[in-house]
Design a protein around this motif. Structure first.
Motif, PDB file in Angstrom:
ATOM      1  N   GLN A  23      -4.888  39.650  31.161  1.00 55.33           N
ATOM      2  CA  GLN A  23      -4.821  41.043  31.324  1.00 55.33           C
ATOM      3  C   GLN A  23      -5.895  41.662  32.204  1.00 55.33           C
ATOM      4  O   GLN A  23      -5.422  42.654  32.790  1.00 55.33           O
ATOM      5  CB  GLN A  23      -4.844  41.609  29.722  1.00 55.33           C
ATOM      6  CG  GLN A  23      -3.412  41.261  29.033  1.00 55.33           C
ATOM      7  CD  GLN A  23      -3.578  41.535  27.462  1.00 55.33           C
ATOM      8  OE1 GLN A  23      -4.600  41.551  27.006  1.00 55.33           O
ATOM      9  NE2 GLN A  23      -2.738  41.401  26.819  1.00 55.33           N
ATOM     10  N   ARG A  24      -6.927  41.167  32.094  1.00 54.84           N
ATOM     11  CA  ARG A  24      -8.107  41.849  32.939  1.00 54.84           C
ATOM     12  C   ARG A  24      -8.140  41.335  34.343  1.00 54.84           C
ATOM     13  O   ARG A  24      -8.149  42.214  35.123  1.00 54.84           O
ATOM     14  CB  ARG A  24      -9.395  41.469  32.149  1.00 54.84           C
ATOM     15  CG  ARG A  24     -10.643  42.061  32.732  1.00 54.84           C
ATOM     16  CD  ARG A  24     -11.877  41.939  31.672  1.00 54.84           C
ATOM     17  NE  ARG A  24     -12.043  40.266  31.962  1.00 54.84           N
ATOM     18  CZ  ARG A  24     -12.069  39.460  31.166  1.00 54.84           C
ATOM     19  NH1 ARG A  24     -12.181  39.815  29.878  1.00 54.84           N
ATOM     20  NH2 ARG A  24     -12.234  38.028  31.351  1.00 54.84           N
ATOM     21  N   PRO A  27      -3.598  41.277  36.395  1.00 56.98           N
ATOM     22  CA  PRO A  27      -2.612  42.087  35.844  1.00 56.98           C
ATOM     23  C   PRO A  27      -1.515  41.891  37.107  1.00 56.98           C
ATOM     24  O   PRO A  27      -1.771  41.473  38.051  1.00 56.98           O
ATOM     25  CB  PRO A  27      -3.432  43.519  36.254  1.00 56.98           C
ATOM     26  CG  PRO A  27      -4.292  43.124  36.959  1.00 56.98           C
ATOM     27  CD  PRO A  27      -4.837  41.819  36.801  1.00 56.98           C
ATOM     28  N   LYS A  28      -0.316  43.087  36.969  1.00 56.92           N
ATOM     29  CA  LYS A  28       0.710  42.824  37.713  1.00 56.92           C
ATOM     30  C   LYS A  28       0.500  43.026  39.039  1.00 56.92           C
ATOM     31  O   LYS A  28       0.869  42.258  40.128  1.00 56.92           O
ATOM     32  CB  LYS A  28       1.666  43.939  37.286  1.00 56.92           C
ATOM     33  CG  LYS A  28       2.822  44.008  38.125  1.00 56.92           C
ATOM     34  CD  LYS A  28       3.352  45.670  38.263  1.00 56.92           C
ATOM     35  CE  LYS A  28       4.231  45.459  39.714  1.00 56.92           C
ATOM     36  NZ  LYS A  28       4.770  46.553  40.196  1.00 56.92           N
ATOM     37  N   GLY A  83       2.073  35.563  32.801  1.00 56.57           N
ATOM     38  CA  GLY A  83       1.777  36.186  34.295  1.00 56.57           C
ATOM     39  C   GLY A  83       3.039  36.342  35.060  1.00 56.57           C
ATOM     40  O   GLY A  83       3.276  37.523  35.373  1.00 56.57           O
TER      41      GLY A  83
END
Ligand code: FAD
Lengths: 380, 401
Positions: A23-24, A27-28, A83
């Motif tokens: 998440q950190r 990310p996308k 991911g």
């Protein structure tokens, strides 16, 4: 009976760490940028992952790793699959390490594995060739012995992560091809050696596939993992142990895509209602859910069997069939649901679709593994 | 019954004439990458020129009435023309949507004056037309148009258009015009609140923005989609009412006239369905020693190839069926089948060809047709999702809304 299908406390912790990381740090936008890089990884990500110890997750402590069971690695890779985080994590940290563990001499393990765990050496398996196959008979790359050293010649095709690797584990023929699986040896080849050329293969679904050409590449005798002509059984062992960890990555992919699909079914409104209200959309989502859960439990059971030294071969094949098909189908179904918006190259679904395709054949496609199950079940 | 598509003596004579004409007029040096998006602007222009020549001859849209620029041919002769063009891998020419989708709507719904004004350039391949229906919030729910077309406050014979379309058009825009669905009335009930325009694409206030989608189209594959999609924005675009097709509340009816065609209905000319991906795939199964070896070693793969064959036969027969007496639900049935079949084919190709199915360099088989085919196989949306088509089929069977 001590049936317990929960994660252990330490697995749960690892999962949280990995989730935070994704998440950190990935990310996308980062995953999207990585799609277009040749290595699938950035130095920064690699360093961070190495610092947490992910590259040594299954490497024994005596060789600089954290010596976790395969199930733990599965939990980690399931999370990376969310991911989906590309990069040679599996190629080096799991498959590469296991090949060295299975095939290498004590001296080689001591020399190579700490460097792998520290992220300094990055391994990838270079097995498949223009006659694409995961069986030994198709290997035509040769290693000729010259003054005690070896000279390698051949083409390795659809080699995953070759652009990121510092070293290839090249499967080459050192003896006659009379008995399949005999006469093959494994060589640790520095990717910077003279005569090596590497190129990432283009194609939207070709993913991290590379072409590796070996043109009279000289390698020292000490680069041969284990004994001459005895590479195949050890490699087979390592591949079998690695497969469920790769499956876990696909489980993560299925999970992420299902979550996306659920979310979209709630927010996408057509005909004045969320499309998730339509039974036809529900049907697709339920099918995705079935695929995910089938992949998850076949995967984790095979990991458990391997960790507890139970006979696991059949279970490994099963997991690979189910999870490869699951990831492929889940992505296809999600495209049906997302429709127009999901076809954008920068839509997160398309990252998964790419991964589900380029990993479909990797370490053997479903029909190959089905055939292995057929042999085990019926002897045919 | 007679399933034969062989030419009669008279048709064979006509075919000879068509071939002679094609020998003289068809471009010989066309480079046709499978992926339409890899076509260079020069190649595109060559195809356009050829389409114009065909149009001049009346063979671009052979079935359409002569008086509007079509060929005025009967079904059998149309079949011959289409076959001969397809045999040279020349179809479909890049006149995107003009005669295929837009012309039926004009023919059915426009005034005589409009037919004379619009149809000849479309049917002769001079004008190109993009179909502009879909919007961010109007996908399957196509009636939910937000692009507004309201009467100009002072100049009552004009409309002002505002809004945006998505997933529309083709490469090498702008086209000549858009078949543009809009909302003309914010009070009137659903379906009765829409207006359709054949709008020139060069009106002030129009912006075209190409989209970067990964599926593309395959040349020579009927219904393959045109390759590149765009967003089109309308910002206070002023348009004269003479571009309105039908009344200003008839948009839904006009849209329906094109959608019937898009869903596999409409003009019924038999054709031998060509799916170059399937054809090339079977050729690989027959000729590529590595593929043959895989098939010999693995019965499951062999059976999956047979399944692909069976699917191709069903698709072929339904295509022929659709060109005879129309059956209710038969159009969308074929369209949906093609999509589901494509998805199944994609997994079989990946298993049988291995990662070669995804290769797009010198290792690619058949110049990368499988790579393009794999990308397109997940593209269910053009012309309606399978779920949308099921709604149309059910309606045809009398069990849907
Ligand atoms: C390559 C490509 C080419 C295209 N070409 C054109 C073009 O030239 N011109 C043009 O105007 N448009 C074009 N489109 C747009 C296309 O028509 C739409 O994408 C399609 O109609 C679906 O709309 P959507 O993408 O908004 O999906 P949505 O309508 O949002 O659908 C989302 C999901 O909900 C399901 N769903 C929606 N309603 C229902 C229901 N009532 N019952 C059950 N399920 C339902 C859908 O099946 C889908 O699974 C193209 C799209 C693509 C991808």
């Amino acid at each position: 009976m001590s049936l317990d299908l929960q994660l252990t406390e330490s697995e749960e912790m690892l999962r949280k760490t990995a989730l935070d990381f994704i998440q950190r740090d990935a990310p996308k936008e980062v995953i999207q940028a990585l799609q277009e890089t040749d290595t699938g990884c950035s130095e920064e990500l690699w360093r961070k992952a190495t610092d947490i110890g992910w590259l040594g997750v299954i490497i024994p402590e005596m060789y600089g790793g954290t010596e976790n069971p395969l199930t733990t690695a599965g939990v980690l890779f399931e999370t990376l699959g969310l991911g989906p985080l590309p990069g040679p994590f599996f190629s080096s940290g799991i498959l590469g390490s296991l090949i060295v563990l299975e095939a290498g001499t004590e001296e080689q393990k001591q020399r190579i594995l700490p460097a792998v765990a520290a992220g300094e050496q990055i391994l990838t398996l270079a097995l498949t060739e223009p006659e694409y196959s995961w069986e030994p008979g198709a290997v035509q790359t040769t290693a000729e012995s010259k003054n005690g050293d070896f000279v390698l010649n051949g083409v390795k095709l659809f080699t995953i992560d070759a652009q990121a690797a510092t070293h290839f584990i090249v499967v080459a023929r050192t003896g006659k091809k009379t008995v399949p699986g005999k006469g093959l040896s494994l060589f640790l080849v520095d990717s910077k050696s003279d005569g090596v050329s590497v190129r990432r293969m283009p194609g939207f679904f070709a993913g991290r596939n590379c072409e590796v050409k070996l043109d009279s590449v000289k390698v020292a005798r000490s680069a041969m993992l284990g004994n001459k002509g005895e590479g195949w059984p050890a490699l087979r062992q390592a591949i079998n142990k690695s497969i469920p960890v790769l499956c876990a990555y696909k489980v993560g992919g299925c999970q992420a895509v299902l979550e996306m699909a659920l979310e979209y079914s709630r927010i996408r409104v057509q005909f004045g209602q969320p499309v998730g209200r339509f039974q036809r959309v529900q049907d697709m989502i339920i099918e995705m859910f079935n695929h995910l859960e089938a992949a998850r439990w076949t995967t984790y059971e095979s990991l458990w069997k391997l960790d507890t030294q139970r006979p696991a071969t059949e279970s490994v094949h099963l997991a690979k069939v189910v999870s490869s098909e699951a990831y492929w189908q889940v992505c296809t179904l999600a495209h049906r649901e997302f429709s127009g918006v999901g076809y954008a190259k920068d839509h997160p679904l398309s990252f998964h679709t790419r991964a589900s395709r380029y990993l479909y054949n990797y370490l053997g496609d479903p029909s190959y593994h089905r055939q292995q199950i057929a042999r085990l079940l019926t002897g045919c | 019954m007679d399933f034969s598509l062989e030419y009669t003596k008279e048709q064979a004579e006509f075919a000879k004439e068509v071939r002679r004409w094609l020998d003289e007029n068809a471009p010989k040096d066309l480079v046709s990458p499978w992926d339409i998006r890899k076509t260079s602007p020069q190649e595109w222009q060559k195809r356009r020129e050829f389409a114009r020549k065909l149009g001049e001859k009346g063979w671009l849209y052979p079935r359409f009435p002569r008086q509007y620029g079509g060929g005025g041919l009967d079904v059998a002769h149309t079949f011959v023309v289409n076959e001969e063009i397809a045999n040279r891998n020349l179809g479909p020419p890049p006149h995107y949507d003009s005669g295929g989708l837009a012309a039926p709507a004009i023919l059915n719904c426009a005034t005589e004056e409009q037919k004379k004004r619009f149809l000849p350039s479309m049917l002769k391949g001079e004008a190109t037309t993009w179909q502009l229906f879909t919007e961010p919030d109007a996908g399957t729910d196509e009636a939910n148009q937000q692009t507004s077309a309201l009467r100009h406050v002072r100049e009552k014979d004009h409309f002002v258009i505002n809004g945006g379309k998505i997933f529309v058009g083709s490469i090498y825009g702008p086209p000549t015009q858009f078949l543009l669905l809009t909302k003309s009335d914010f009070e009137a009930p659903r379906h009765g609140n829409l207006a359709m325009f054949l709008a020139p694409a060069n009106l002030p206030g129009i912006t075209i923005q190409p989209l970067d989608l990964f599926p593309s189209g395959i040349f020579a594959q009927v219904g393959s989609g045109p390759g590149r999609k765009n967003s089109v924005f309308f910002d206070d675009v002023k348009i004269h009412e003479s571009y309105l097709i039908g009344g200003d509340h008839d948009g839904w009816k006009v849209a329906d006239a094109t959608l019937t065609v898009e869903h596999g209905g409409g003009e019924r000319v038999p054709r031998i369905p060509r799916n170059p991906v399937v054809e090339k795939f079977f050729a690989q199964c027959q000729n590529n020693p590595n593929v043959i070896k895989r098939l010999q070693e693995n019965p499951e793969l062999l059976h999956s190839v047979v399944d692909v064959y069976i699917g191709a036969q069903i698709e072929r027969l339904w295509t022929l069926r659709n060109s005879g007496q129309p059956i209710r639900g038969g159009g969308p049935q074929l369209s949906m089948y093609g999509k589901m079949y494509g998805a199944r084919l994609a997994t079989v190709m990946a298993s049988v060809l291995g990662p070669y199915a995804f290769a797009d360099d010198e290792w690619a088989l058949d110049d990368g047709i499988f790579e393009t085919g794999e990308r397109n196989a997940v593209c269910f949306a053009p012309g309606g999702t399978p779920e949308a088509l099921k709604i149309v089929i059910s309606r045809g069977l009398g069990i849907g809304r």
